[in-house]
Design a protein around this motif. Structure first.
Motif, PDB file in Angstrom:
ATOM      1  N   MET A   9       2.255   8.042  -2.899  1.00 24.50           N
ATOM      2  CA  MET A   9       3.104   7.117  -3.645  1.00 24.50           C
ATOM      3  C   MET A   9       3.038   5.729  -3.009  1.00 24.50           C
ATOM      4  O   MET A   9       2.993   5.604  -1.784  1.00 24.50           O
ATOM      5  N   ALA A  10       3.012   4.715  -3.848  1.00 30.06           N
ATOM      6  CA  ALA A  10       3.007   3.337  -3.341  1.00 30.06           C
ATOM      7  C   ALA A  10       3.792   2.450  -4.307  1.00 30.06           C
ATOM      8  O   ALA A  10       4.133   2.861  -5.416  1.00 30.06           O
TER       9      ALA A  10
ATOM     10  N   GLN B 250       6.737   1.555  -4.481  1.00 32.54           N
ATOM     11  CA  GLN B 250       8.016   2.035  -4.981  1.00 32.54           C
ATOM     12  C   GLN B 250       9.028   0.900  -5.000  1.00 32.54           C
ATOM     13  O   GLN B 250       9.034   0.046  -4.120  1.00 32.54           O
TER      14      GLN B 250
ATOM     15  N   LEU C   5      14.132   4.828   0.661  1.00 36.29           N
ATOM     16  CA  LEU C   5      14.212   3.715  -0.274  1.00 36.29           C
ATOM     17  C   LEU C   5      15.645   3.629  -0.774  1.00 36.29           C
ATOM     18  O   LEU C   5      16.130   4.562  -1.420  1.00 36.29           O
TER      19      LEU C   5
ATOM     20  N   SER D  26       6.438  10.662  -0.027  1.00 39.59           N
ATOM     21  CA  SER D  26       5.368   9.694  -0.275  1.00 39.59           C
ATOM     22  C   SER D  26       4.000  10.369  -0.250  1.00 39.59           C
ATOM     23  O   SER D  26       3.009   9.773  -0.631  1.00 39.59           O
TER      24      SER D  26
ATOM     25  N   VAL E 193       9.505   8.692   2.584  1.00 45.79           N
ATOM     26  CA  VAL E 193       9.929   7.327   2.889  1.00 45.79           C
ATOM     27  C   VAL E 193      11.371   7.170   2.423  1.00 45.79           C
ATOM     28  O   VAL E 193      11.834   7.885   1.532  1.00 45.79           O
TER      29      VAL E 193
ATOM     30  N   GLY F 139       0.807  -1.209   0.000  1.00 44.90           N
ATOM     31  CA  GLY F 139       0.000   0.000   0.000  1.00 44.90           C
ATOM     32  C   GLY F 139       0.834   1.250   0.000  1.00 44.90           C
ATOM     33  O   GLY F 139       2.042   1.221  -0.145  1.00 44.90           O
ATOM     34  N   GLN F 140       0.142   2.372   0.225  1.00 41.88           N
ATOM     35  CA  GLN F 140       0.764   3.680   0.162  1.00 41.88           C
ATOM     36  C   GLN F 140       1.858   3.825   1.205  1.00 41.88           C
ATOM     37  O   GLN F 140       1.718   3.430   2.349  1.00 41.88           O
ATOM     38  N   GLY F 141       2.960   4.385   0.769  1.00 46.41           N
ATOM     39  CA  GLY F 141       4.021   4.723   1.682  1.00 46.41           C
ATOM     40  C   GLY F 141       4.904   3.571   2.091  1.00 46.41           C
ATOM     41  O   GLY F 141       5.870   3.754   2.781  1.00 46.41           O
ATOM     42  N   THR F 142       4.613   2.397   1.681  1.00 51.57           N
ATOM     43  CA  THR F 142       5.436   1.266   2.048  1.00 51.57           C
ATOM     44  C   THR F 142       6.600   1.163   1.090  1.00 51.57           C
ATOM     45  O   THR F 142       6.540   1.621  -0.038  1.00 51.57           O
ATOM     46  N   THR F 143       7.657   0.569   1.564  1.00 50.04           N
ATOM     47  CA  THR F 143       8.855   0.553   0.750  1.00 50.04           C
ATOM     48  C   THR F 143       9.188  -0.805   0.172  1.00 50.04           C
ATOM     49  O   THR F 143      10.108  -0.926  -0.598  1.00 50.04           O
TER      50      THR F 143
END
Lengths: 493, 265
Positions: free
Chosen positions: B242-243, B245, B217, B224, B215, A59-63
Motif C-alpha cells: 500500500m502507498a 494512503q 494513519l 501496508s 503503518v 512510496g510504499q508504506g509511507t503515511t
C-alpha cells in the motif's frame, strides 16, 4: 525408563513440528519468519488537507500521501493514446448438407481462408478537471475500400454512354468522439458520438433503443456504435440514482422529424436497480422501457420490458401476383403497438472459472406464426414457378431478410470454462434457438492459449431447422462449418 | 516464642528476602497476568474492526498487487482505492495492467458494480469476487466487520514468529461473507491481525493471508503489506503493498457511477 519416555516425546514433538512445517515449505513461504521483528512502521502526520492543494506522492508504506488523491485522474498534462489491435488467421470448411450427404473431412463444399487485422485507436484528453475529450477511430485490413463511381454520362439519340472511375477511400471510421463537461457536481453534459448503454440484456436487449448496432451474439460484450447525441445527466437522491435526457440526431437526414428525444431514470432499490426510459422519434416510434438488474442467490438476473408504438423495423410480405412482394415503411405501422420482453441470468464461479449465461426473449416485432407460415408458403410457390432469374434472386434475398429475426420466442445460452484444471485450455458452448419454429445454431469451441497473445481456437458451427424455419431459410440444409482460428498479436495498448 | 524477634543467621535472612522478593514480584506481576487473561472475543473483534475504521473520514490509497503463479511471469495489478466507511462505500479504479486500465468497482451498502470501459457496461459484482486476476478479494479492501459477520467458536493461544497471539476460530453468521470459516491470529500485546486462514463450507483451507507490515494513519492501523497464499493452487500467491494512503476528504461524486465513467479511460 525416563530416558525412553523423553526420547519418544522428542520424536513425537519432532514429527508434529515437521507436519506443521510442511505447508509452509511446500510453497516456499515460512509465514513465521515474517513476524520476527516489529511489524508497525512508526507513524507520521497524516495528510488531511482537502483536494486542491498539492504535494508530492510518496512510496510504499509511507503515511504522508498526495494531498489530492484525485490528482491525475480528472486532469492530465498529456493526452493519453491507447487502443487495441486484433489479428486473426482463420481457415474454415463448410459442409452444406452433412446430415444427408455425409461428411468427407478432406472435401468440404466450401473452404475459406480469412486473415483479419483490425484496430481501434483512442485518445483521451483532460485539460481541465471539468472538461474531457475522448475519441476513437477504427480501421480494418486492407485499410481502404475501392468504389466505382460515374465520372461522365452522355445521351446520343437513344444511346446513353457512361464512363466510370475507381476511387479508393481509406477505411478509417470515427467510432466515438465526444466531450464531457459539467455544472459543478450536479449536472453532467456529454455532446458527441458515443455509445449509450440503456439495455441490461446480454444476448438480446430490446431496451437498448439508442445504439446503432445490434448485439453480436458471438461477441455480446463488445462496445457498440452510438449516435450523435447531447446528453444531460443528473444524479438525484441517494448517490446512485440518476436521471438523464438525450437529444439524438440522425446521421443521414438530420431533421426535426428524425431527431429523437429520450429520457431515463435509474433507481437503486435495495439490491436491485430499476430503470425507466422513454423515447420519441416522430417518424418512427414512441417507446417506453423498464429494466431491472440485481442478484438472486448466486445468480445475477436481468430483465427488460419494452412497449413500442411504431417501429423502425422493415417488414416483408409476399403474394403470388406481381410485383410479388412488399416492403413496409415506418409510416405503415406507425400506430401499431409492439410489446417485447426479455429475462435472463448470469452465473460466474471465479474459483472454478465457469461462466454461464442464459436468456429468453419475446420479440414483439416478430411475425405471428400464421403470417410467417403463409409468407413462406407463398415464397416457396414463387421460387418453384418459372419467374425470371433476376426476380428469383431478388425473392431469395428478400426471403433471408424476412426470415432474420422473424420469430417471437428466442432463447440463447452460453457456458464457458476457462483455464480448465489450471491448464491453458478453455472450452465454451454457445446456443441460439428460435422457439417459434425450432431452428437455431449450436457452436462448441475449444481454445488453447499457446503463449501470451497467441491463441488457437477450434470450433464447429451447426445450424438446425426445417426448410420453412428462420435458420432453415438463412442456412438451408443445416450446414456444418469447422473452423480453426489463430489469434496472433491481439491485445490492448 | 516470638518468632518475629528471634535472632536469625544471615543465610536465613537472605533466603527470606529472596522469598519476599519473589512473592512481591509475583504479586506485582498479577495485573500483567490479568491483562493477558483471555479477553472477551467479541470485544477483541470489535477492537480489530475499529483499527482501520475511518468512519467520519475518507480514506484513499494505491495498492500494488504482484501475483505469482508457477510457470508464469509475475503479473502486476495496481489499483487506487477510495473508501468512505460511514456509508459503506468504496471505489476501486484499476490503474494497471494497461489492458484493464479504467475498469472499476463501485460499492454502496450491499451493492457492488463492476464497470468495463470497453463495453461501457456496469454489471453487478460482489465483495466476494477476486480483484482482477489476483488472489485478493474485493472484501480485502473494505472495512472489516468480523464482529458483525462471524461468531467465535474457539479461542486459544499460540505464537506467530516472536509474537504471542490469540487464535480465534470463527464461523460465519451471514452468507454475505467470502468464507464460511475464518481463523484469525491476533497479536496479544497490541491488537492487530497478523494472519488469517480462510476455509470453505466443507472445511477446506482455501487461502492463508499474512499481514507482516502495518503503518499508522490518523491513529488507525493499516496493513501496508499483505501476503495471500492460494492453498488450493499451491505456489500461487499475491503480495499487496500500500502507498499514498491519505485521509484527505473526497467529494461525494467520487462514489458514483458518473465519476467512475468519467475517470475511466
Amino acid at each position: 525408563m525416563a530416558k525412553r519416555v523423553l526420547a519418544i516425546a522428542g520424536i513425537v514433538l519432532f514429527l508434529s513440528m515437521a507436519v506443521q512445517l510442511v505447508p509452509a515449505q511446500e510453497d516456499g513461504t515460512d509465514l513465521n519468519s515474517l513476524f520476527n521483528e516489529e511489524v508497525v512502521t512508526p507513524s507520521s502526520t497524516p495528510d488531511q488537507t482537502a483536494p486542491g492543494s498539492s504535494s508530492g506522492a510518496t512510496g510504499q508504506g509511507t503515511t504522508t500521501a498526495a494531498s489530492n488523491p484525485l490528482q491525475g485522474l480528472l486532469k492530465t498534462e498529456a493526452v493519453r493514446i491507447g487502443g487495441s489491435v486484433t489479428g486473426t488467421v482463420g481457415i474454415s470448411g463448410t459442409w452444406n448438407d452433412p446430415w444427408t450427404k455425409g461428411i468427407d473431412i478432406t472435401a468440404p463444399d466450401a473452404q475459406q481462408l480469412s486473415p483479419a487485422l483490425s484496430s481501434l485507436v483512442y485518445f483521451d484528453a483532460r485539460p481541465d478537471e471539468e472538461f474531457r475529450v475522448h475519441g476513437s477511430v477504427k480501421t480494418d485490413w486492407p485499410f481502404s475500400s475501392t468504389y466505382s463511381v460515374l465520372s461522365s454520362a452522355s445521351l446520343t439519340g437513344s444511346t446513353l454512354s457512361t464512363t466510370s472511375t475507381s476511387i479508393t477511400v481509406p477505411d478509417v471510421r470515427v467510432f466515438e468522439l465526444f466531450s464531457d463537461f459539467q455544472l459543478g457536481d450536479k449536472v453532467y453534459f456529454r455532446f458527441g458520438k458515443a455509445t449509450v448503454k440503456w439495455g441490461v440484456g446480454y444476448f438480446f436487449s430490446p431496451a437498448d433503443i439508442i445504439n446503432l448496432q445490434p448485439i453480436d451474439i458471438n461477441d455480446p460484450t463488445a462496445q457498440r456504435e452510438g449516435p450523435l447525441q447531447f446528453r444531460v445527466l443528473m444524479p438525484f437522491g441517494p448517490s446512485q440514482n440518476t436521471v438523464s435526457f438525450y437529444t439524438i440526431f440522425d446521421a443521414s437526414n438530420p431533421d426535426f422529424s428524425t431527431t429523437a428525444l429520450a429520457g431515463k431514470a435509474e433507481f437503486v432499490l435495495g439490491r436491485y436497480e430499476l430503470g425507466l426510459g422513454g423515447y420519441y422519434r416522430d417518424d418512427t416510434a414512441e417507446r417506453a422501457a423498464l429494466t431491472l438488474t440485481g442478484p438472486l442467490g448466486k445468480f445475477d438476473i436481468f430483465a427488460e420490458g419494452v412497449v413500442s408504438r411504431g417501429s423502425p423495423k422493415t417488414f416483408y410480405s409476399f403474394s403470388t401476383s406481381a410485383p410479388y412482394y412488399s416492403i413496409s415503411q415506418p409510416k405503415d405501422h406507425r400506430t401499431t403497438l409492439y410489446p417485447s420482453a426479455t429475462a435472463g441470468f448470469l452465473y460466474n464461479d471465479q474459483d472454478n472459472n465457469i461462466t454461464a449465461v442464459a436468456q429468453y426473449y419475446y420479440n414483439g416485432e416478430g411475425y405471428a406464426d400464421s403470417e410467417k407460415s403463409s409468407s413462406i408458403a407463398v415464397l416457396n410457390t414463387l421460387l418453384s414457378t418459372p419467374l425470371s432469374a433476376a426476380t428469383k434472386t431478388t425473392l431469395t434475398g428478400l426471403s433471408k431478410l424476412f426470415a432474420y429475426g422473424s420469430g417471437r420466442h428466442y432463447a440463447a445460452a452460453s457456458l464457458s470454462f476457462s483455464e480448465i484444471g489450471g491448464s491453458d485450455f478453455s472450452a465454451s458452448l454457445l446456443g441460439l434457438a428460435n422457439f417459434s419454429d425450432l431452428s437455431g445454431l449450436v457452436q462448441p469451441s475449444v481454445s488453447w492459449q499457446i503463449a501470451d497473445r497467441l491463441k488457437l481456437t477450434g470450433s464447429v458451427l451447426f445450424f438446425f431447422g426445417a426448410s420453412d424455419t428462420e435458420y432453415g431459410i438463412l442456412r438451408p440444409n443445416s450446414p456444418m462449418t469447422l473452423s480453426v482460428s489463430l489469434s496472433a498479436g491481439t491485445g490492448n495498448f | 516464642m516470638n518468632v518475629f524477634f528471634r535472632k536469625r543467621n544471615p543465610k536465613s535472612i537472605r533466603a527470606f528476602s529472596l522469598v519476599v522478593m519473589v512473592l512481591a514480584g509475583f504479586l506485582a506481576g498479577v495485573p500483567a497476568v490479568v491483562a493477558q487473561a483471555k479477553p472477551d472475543p467479541t470485544a477483541l473483534l470489535k477492537e480489530l474492526d475499529q483499527l482501520s475504521d475511518f468512519s467520519g473520514k475518507d480514506f484513499s490509497a494505491v495498492f500494488t498487487i504482484v501475483t505469482q503463479k508457477p510457470g508464469e511471469k509475475d503479473s502486476v495489478t495496481q489499483a487506487r482505492i477510495f473508501r468512505r466507511d460511514t456509508k459503506k462505500q468504496f471505489l476501486i479504479l484499476i490503474l494497471l495492467p494497461e489492458v484493464n486500465k479504467g475498469q472499476g468497482y463501485l460499492r454502496e451498502e450491499d451493492n457492488v458494480w463492476f464497470y468495463d470501459p470497453t463495453s461501457r457496461k456496469f454489471s453487478h459484482s460482489s465483495v466476494k469476487e477476486n480483484l482482477q486476476n489476483t488472489k485478493a478479494k474485493n472484501s480485502d479492501f473494505t472495512l472489516s466487520s468480523f464482529a458483525e459477520d462471524y461468531e467465535v467458536t474457539s479461542m486459544t493461544e499460540g505464537t506467530l514468529g516472536k509474537f504471542p497471539v490469540w487464535i480465534l476460530d470463527m464461523k460465519a453468521k451471514t452468507n454475505e461473507v467470502s468464507y464460511e470459516r475464518v481463523v484469525l491470529y491476533i497479536r496479544k500485546d497490541r491488537t492487530m491481525l497478523l494472519k488469517r486462514e480462510d476455509y470453505s463450507v466443507n472445511g477446506r483451507l482455501m487461502r492463508t493471508t499474512a499481514y507482516p507490515k502495518y503503518v499508522e494513519l490518523d491513529g488507525k492501523l493499516l496493513p501496508s503489506q499483505i501476503l495471500i497464499l492460494d492453498e488450493i493452487n499451491k505456489g500461487e500467491k499475491s503480495q499487496i503493498t500500500m502507498a499514498e494512503q491519505s485521509v484527505a476528504p473526497l467529494p461525494d461524486k467520487v462514489f458514483t457511477k458518473a465519476f467512475l465513467e468519467q475517470v475511466s479511460r
